[in-house]
Structures are given as C-alpha cells and as structure tokens.
Motif scaffolding. Structure first.
Motif, PDB file in Angstrom:
ATOM      1  N   ASP A 148       0.830  -1.204   0.000  1.00 41.40           N
ATOM      2  CA  ASP A 148       0.000   0.000   0.000  1.00 41.40           C
ATOM      3  C   ASP A 148       0.862   1.250   0.000  1.00 41.40           C
ATOM      4  OD1 ASP A 148      -2.290  -1.510   0.034  1.00 41.40           O
ATOM      5  OD2 ASP A 148      -2.456  -1.492   2.226  1.00 41.40           O
ATOM      6  N   GLY A 149       0.446   2.245  -0.784  1.00 41.79           N
ATOM      7  CA  GLY A 149       1.131   3.518  -0.818  1.00 41.79           C
ATOM      8  C   GLY A 149       0.687   4.427   0.303  1.00 41.79           C
ATOM      9  N   ALA A 150       1.162   5.659   0.275  1.00 45.13           N
ATOM     10  CA  ALA A 150       0.857   6.629   1.325  1.00 45.13           C
ATOM     11  C   ALA A 150      -0.636   6.936   1.398  1.00 45.13           C
ATOM     12  CB  ALA A 150       1.655   7.911   1.099  1.00 45.13           C
ATOM     13  N   ASP A 151      -1.325   6.839   0.254  1.00 46.67           N
ATOM     14  CA  ASP A 151      -2.759   7.138   0.231  1.00 46.67           C
ATOM     15  C   ASP A 151      -3.619   5.910   0.513  1.00 46.67           C
ATOM     16  OD1 ASP A 151      -2.269   5.708  -2.042  1.00 46.67           O
ATOM     17  OD2 ASP A 151      -3.125   7.181  -3.434  1.00 46.67           O
ATOM     18  N   GLY A 152      -2.963   4.805   0.834  1.00 46.42           N
ATOM     19  CA  GLY A 152      -3.702   3.581   1.141  1.00 46.42           C
ATOM     20  C   GLY A 152      -4.006   2.715  -0.049  1.00 46.42           C
ATOM     21  N   ALA A 153      -3.775   3.247  -1.248  1.00 47.92           N
ATOM     22  CA  ALA A 153      -4.034   2.468  -2.461  1.00 47.92           C
ATOM     23  C   ALA A 153      -2.883   1.499  -2.720  1.00 47.92           C
ATOM     24  CB  ALA A 153      -4.218   3.405  -3.655  1.00 47.92           C
ATOM     25  N   SER A 154      -3.201   0.381  -3.333  1.00 43.12           N
ATOM     26  CA  SER A 154      -2.182  -0.620  -3.628  1.00 43.12           C
ATOM     27  C   SER A 154      -1.244  -0.110  -4.729  1.00 43.12           C
ATOM     28  CB  SER A 154      -2.843  -1.924  -4.076  1.00 43.12           C
ATOM     29  OG  SER A 154      -1.868  -2.905  -4.351  1.00 43.12           O
ATOM     30  N   VAL A 155       0.049  -0.259  -4.505  1.00 39.77           N
ATOM     31  CA  VAL A 155       1.060   0.179  -5.468  1.00 39.77           C
ATOM     32  C   VAL A 155       1.508  -1.029  -6.289  1.00 39.77           C
ATOM     33  CG1 VAL A 155       3.324   1.233  -5.778  1.00 39.77           C
ATOM     34  CG2 VAL A 155       1.849   1.970  -3.892  1.00 39.77           C
ATOM     35  N   PRO A 156       1.365  -0.980  -7.607  1.00 34.29           N
ATOM     36  CA  PRO A 156       1.766  -2.130  -8.415  1.00 34.29           C
ATOM     37  C   PRO A 156       3.271  -2.352  -8.368  1.00 34.29           C
ATOM     38  CG  PRO A 156       1.279  -0.250  -9.826  1.00 34.29           C
ATOM     39  CD  PRO A 156       0.877   0.147  -8.438  1.00 34.29           C
ATOM     40  N   ALA A 157       3.676  -3.593  -8.512  1.00 34.43           N
ATOM     41  CA  ALA A 157       5.103  -3.908  -8.568  1.00 34.43           C
ATOM     42  C   ALA A 157       5.704  -3.294  -9.827  1.00 34.43           C
ATOM     43  CB  ALA A 157       5.303  -5.419  -8.574  1.00 34.43           C
ATOM     44  N   PRO A 158       6.946  -2.812  -9.745  1.00 37.28           N
ATOM     45  CA  PRO A 158       7.568  -2.223 -10.935  1.00 37.28           C
ATOM     46  C   PRO A 158       7.786  -3.273 -12.016  1.00 37.28           C
ATOM     47  CG  PRO A 158       9.175  -2.476  -9.164  1.00 37.28           C
ATOM     48  CD  PRO A 158       7.840  -2.796  -8.576  1.00 37.28           C
ATOM     49  N   SER A 159       7.811  -2.818 -13.245  1.00 33.39           N
ATOM     50  CA  SER A 159       8.128  -3.696 -14.378  1.00 33.39           C
ATOM     51  C   SER A 159       9.500  -3.292 -14.906  1.00 33.39           C
ATOM     52  CB  SER A 159       7.076  -3.566 -15.491  1.00 33.39           C
ATOM     53  OG  SER A 159       5.797  -3.977 -15.016  1.00 33.39           O
ATOM     54  N   PRO A 160      10.557  -3.906 -14.403  1.00 28.88           N
ATOM     55  CA  PRO A 160      11.908  -3.471 -14.786  1.00 28.88           C
ATOM     56  C   PRO A 160      12.159  -3.611 -16.278  1.00 28.88           C
ATOM     57  CG  PRO A 160      11.964  -5.003 -12.930  1.00 28.88           C
ATOM     58  CD  PRO A 160      10.583  -5.055 -13.487  1.00 28.88           C
ATOM     59  N   VAL A 161      12.966  -2.722 -16.808  1.00 25.42           N
ATOM     60  CA  VAL A 161      13.487  -2.861 -18.165  1.00 25.42           C
ATOM     61  C   VAL A 161      14.733  -3.741 -18.064  1.00 25.42           C
ATOM     62  CG1 VAL A 161      14.479  -1.678 -20.143  1.00 25.42           C
ATOM     63  CG2 VAL A 161      12.616  -0.604 -18.852  1.00 25.42           C
ATOM     64  N   TRP A 162      14.698  -4.887 -18.722  1.00 29.27           N
ATOM     65  CA  TRP A 162      15.820  -5.823 -18.680  1.00 29.27           C
ATOM     66  C   TRP A 162      16.757  -5.533 -19.847  1.00 29.27           C
ATOM     67  CZ3 TRP A 162      16.362  -9.758 -14.951  1.00 29.27           C
ATOM     68  CH2 TRP A 162      15.267  -9.925 -14.093  1.00 29.27           C
ATOM     69  N   VAL A 163      18.045  -5.375 -19.547  1.00 27.45           N
ATOM     70  CA  VAL A 163      19.035  -5.072 -20.579  1.00 27.45           C
ATOM     71  C   VAL A 163      20.223  -6.016 -20.432  1.00 27.45           C
ATOM     72  CG1 VAL A 163      20.557  -3.328 -21.578  1.00 27.45           C
ATOM     73  CG2 VAL A 163      18.380  -2.637 -20.550  1.00 27.45           C
ATOM     74  N   LYS A 164      20.590  -6.669 -21.520  1.00 26.56           N
ATOM     75  CA  LYS A 164      21.805  -7.476 -21.533  1.00 26.56           C
ATOM     76  C   LYS A 164      22.957  -6.596 -22.022  1.00 26.56           C
ATOM     77  CE  LYS A 164      19.837 -10.816 -23.969  1.00 26.56           C
ATOM     78  NZ  LYS A 164      19.635 -12.111 -24.678  1.00 26.56           N
ATOM     79  N   ALA A 165      24.097  -6.677 -21.336  1.00 26.13           N
ATOM     80  CA  ALA A 165      25.188  -5.759 -21.649  1.00 26.13           C
ATOM     81  C   ALA A 165      26.541  -6.423 -21.465  1.00 26.13           C
ATOM     82  CB  ALA A 165      25.101  -4.520 -20.763  1.00 26.13           C
ATOM     83  N   ILE A 166      27.533  -5.834 -22.103  1.00 20.01           N
ATOM     84  CA  ILE A 166      28.938  -6.213 -21.894  1.00 20.01           C
ATOM     85  C   ILE A 166      29.658  -4.905 -21.560  1.00 20.01           C
ATOM     86  CG2 ILE A 166      30.952  -7.396 -22.829  1.00 20.01           C
ATOM     87  CD1 ILE A 166      29.086  -8.545 -25.004  1.00 20.01           C
ATOM     88  N   ALA A 167      29.654  -4.549 -20.295  1.00 18.55           N
ATOM     89  CA  ALA A 167      30.142  -3.231 -19.885  1.00 18.55           C
ATOM     90  C   ALA A 167      31.629  -3.044 -20.122  1.00 18.55           C
ATOM     91  CB  ALA A 167      29.828  -3.010 -18.405  1.00 18.55           C
ATOM     92  N   SER A 168      32.382  -4.134 -20.239  1.00 18.01           N
ATOM     93  CA  SER A 168      33.835  -4.040 -20.360  1.00 18.01           C
ATOM     94  C   SER A 168      34.317  -3.789 -21.783  1.00 18.01           C
ATOM     95  CB  SER A 168      34.488  -5.322 -19.829  1.00 18.01           C
ATOM     96  OG  SER A 168      34.061  -6.446 -20.587  1.00 18.01           O
ATOM     97  N   THR A 169      33.409  -3.750 -22.766  1.00 13.47           N
ATOM     98  CA  THR A 169      33.826  -3.563 -24.151  1.00 13.47           C
ATOM     99  C   THR A 169      33.370  -2.199 -24.669  1.00 13.47           C
ATOM    100  OG1 THR A 169      31.789  -4.540 -25.015  1.00 13.47           O
ATOM    101  CG2 THR A 169      33.652  -6.021 -24.599  1.00 13.47           C
ATOM    102  N   PRO A 170      34.112  -1.624 -25.638  1.00 15.49           N
ATOM    103  CA  PRO A 170      33.692  -0.344 -26.211  1.00 15.49           C
ATOM    104  C   PRO A 170      32.280  -0.450 -26.789  1.00 15.49           C
ATOM    105  CG  PRO A 170      35.925  -0.898 -26.893  1.00 15.49           C
ATOM    106  CD  PRO A 170      35.382  -2.112 -26.200  1.00 15.49           C
ATOM    107  N   GLY A 171      31.429   0.435 -26.397  1.00 16.19           N
ATOM    108  CA  GLY A 171      30.059   0.414 -26.887  1.00 16.19           C
ATOM    109  C   GLY A 171      29.180  -0.620 -26.217  1.00 16.19           C
ATOM    110  N   GLY A 172      29.739  -1.412 -25.321  1.00 13.80           N
ATOM    111  CA  GLY A 172      28.967  -2.471 -24.690  1.00 13.80           C
ATOM    112  C   GLY A 172      27.891  -1.972 -23.754  1.00 13.80           C
ATOM    113  N   ALA A 173      28.010  -0.721 -23.333  1.00 14.68           N
ATOM    114  CA  ALA A 173      27.034  -0.145 -22.406  1.00 14.68           C
ATOM    115  C   ALA A 173      25.964   0.684 -23.120  1.00 14.68           C
ATOM    116  CB  ALA A 173      27.754   0.732 -21.383  1.00 14.68           C
TER     117      ALA A 173
END
Length: 316
Positions: A148-173
């Motif tokens: 429940d949120g501050a107003d007592g209404a139910s807060v939906p679970a977030p829908s994450p944006v899933w991203v696959k990445a290779i942070a160690s390579t140029p342009g991988g991020a």
C-alpha cells in the motif's frame, strides 16, 4: 527540453558497476578492480549527449559485511539508491543469482520505485543465467505481495526494463544508456556539458593510489589499506602547473607496513609512478606524489579518518 535523471547504480560487489559507469561516461571516473570493496564512496559520473543528461551514482557494492567499514559501505549503498529518479541494478549474470542480488530484488519489490533497469552484465560469458535472474525477480514480487502507498491504495510492482550488456567492451554499455534515457523525464540539466564528475579532487587522488595498491597486492592487504590525501599544493614549474600532493597510506598493524612499502621500496615506488601518470593525464597537470605509510590501529573504526576519506558524507 532535455531528458534528465539522477540514476542510482547499485548491485553486489564486482558485478561491473564501476566499469559500466566509466563506459557510459566515456572516461574513467570510478576505480575498477576484481577485489571486493573497490568502490568505497558514491561517485557521480555525468553522461551528456544530444538527448540530455544522466547523473550516475556509482555506489559501493553490496556484500556480506565484515567489520564496521563493511557495514558502513553497505549502508552507503542502500542510502544512495534512495531519492533517485531511476534505479539501475547491475547483476553479474555469468554467475547464478547470489544472496546480495536477491536482496536488491527484494528491496525493489518491497519499496516499489517507479522506474527500474535490471542490467544483466557479462552477456558474452557462457553460461549466462538470464532465466534464473528473471525467475528470482518473479519470486521476489510474489513474496512481497500487495504493498500500500501513502494514500492507502495498492502500489503495483515495478516492471523493470531488462538489458543485456557487456560493460567491459567499447560500446557495450550503449543499450543501458538508451534504456536510461528512455526512462528519463524532461527537465533542466544539472551540470555543464563539459563536466564528467563532481567527485572531490582529494578523493579521486586517494582512489587512484588505492587502486594501484589493489592491483599490485591483490588479496594480501586490500580491506585493511586506506588512503588519506593530506595536502594538495598547486605550484608552477618552468611556467607549467604542478600539483604537489602529500598522502598517507594507512595500515592496521606494523607487520603490514613492509608489504605496502615493498622490498627496497619497490611497491610504493611502483604505486607512486603509476598514480602520477594516471592523475597527470586525468587532471591535465603534472602531479607529483609524496607517499607515507602510517600504522593506525583500527583506522576503520576511527570516525574522524572515515570522514576525511569521504565515507560519512551525504551523497545525493
């Protein structure tokens, strides 16, 4: 109008947060090492392009805390995720989900921030445990149940944006940056476009020195080594600017001092030379380091020293 967001980059230690932040910024603003507790402060990296500006908070990695400093770093990581516009959780998906990974998912499922990006890093590795991370998230949402949120209404679970990445390579991020900008809202930029970090100069210098020690000593001493920059004097030499820097290397016991100095002072000379070169390139001025090793028993419990190292400050 530009798209602007303050982004908390969180996750367990060694998931690749600092590598990702450096890749997104395009310059080194956070130290990188395979050793746990490499990042001990919250570092602001600033990404600016035609779309707008992202202010990235690279946080200490969440880990199984050992001692007062470990608990402090975990608390800093959790605090840094609060009050941001976006939460970006980095997972090392080349490994199965660990306790700390699930801990971040549980926190998000319970607190329900509106905008979340889950980065599955090291997508070039085999095996790659994407399905296990997605299943772990579903289990966390189901376990959290209705919130429940501050107003007592139910807060939906977030829908994450899933991203696959290779942070160690140029342009991988790039895919991560695209996802973050897509979630950012229109607003005024927080920094000038030519600024890549507002991390204090003394802490940047201390981080460079400590990173070189981590690379040189590996597991011999990492958690018991601290660096305090005592003085930065700006001078000139043959008409060119020079920074004369005095820094102390802190160890807990007298037996650790020879390890930090090295035989014939080889280790401390190596660290000084490597850091001087890196810092001179980073700041665009000649940097000369004078390093001293001091035995300070239980320095990790000394609030004055911890504050001087930036571990007790405010981060957002």
């Amino acid at each position: 109008m530009s798209r602007v967001a303050v982004v908390g980059v969180v996750g367990r230690t060694n998931a690749g947060k600092s590598t990702l932040v450096n890749a997104l910024v395009g310059e080194k603003v956070s130290i990188v090492s395979p050793v746990e507790q490499t990042t001990r402060n919250t570092v602001r990296g600033i990404v600016a392009d035609a779309r707008g500006q992202l202010v990235l908070l690279d946080t200490p990695g969440l880990h199984k805390a050992v001692g007062q400093l470990g608990r402090l770093l975990n608390r800093m990581a959790r605090r840094s995720a609060a009050g941001t516009d976006l939460t970006c959780v980095v997972f090392d998906a080349a490994e199965e989900p660990q306790l700390e990974d699930v801990g971040w998912m549980q926190r998000i499922a319970k607190e329900r921030p509106e905008k979340v990006v889950f980065v599955l890093n090291k997508a070039d590795r085999k095996p790659f445990y994407e399905s296990m991370y997605r299943d772990a998230w579903k289990a966390c949402v189901e376990s959290a149940g209705a919130v429940d949120g501050a107003d007592g209404a139910s807060v939906p679970a977030p829908s994450p944006v899933w991203v696959k990445a290779i942070a160690s390579t140029p342009g991988g991020a790039k895919a991560v940056g695209d996802a973050l900008f897509a979630l950012a809202e229109e607003g005024e930029k927080l920094f000038d476009d030519d600024i890549v970090t507002d991390y204090p100069r003394k802490l940047t210098i201390a981080d460079s020195i400590r990173e070189k020690y981590l690379a040189k000593l590996h597991q011999e001493l990492p958690h018991e080594l601290g660096v305090v920059v005592k003085k930065v004097v700006e001078a000139t030499e043959k008409g060119a600017p020079v920074w004369e820097v005095e820094a102390e290397i802190l160890v807990n016991r007298a037996s650790q001092k020879p390890i930090v100095i090295g035989k014939g002072a080889a280790t401390i000379k190596y660290v000084r030379k490597c850091s001087e070169r890196e810092l001179s390139d980073l700041f665009g001025v000649k940097v000369r380091l004078e390093l001293w090793v001091r035995v300070e028993p239980n320095w990790m419990k000394n609030e004055r020293l911890l504050a001087e190292m930036g571990y007790l400050g405010e981060f957002v």
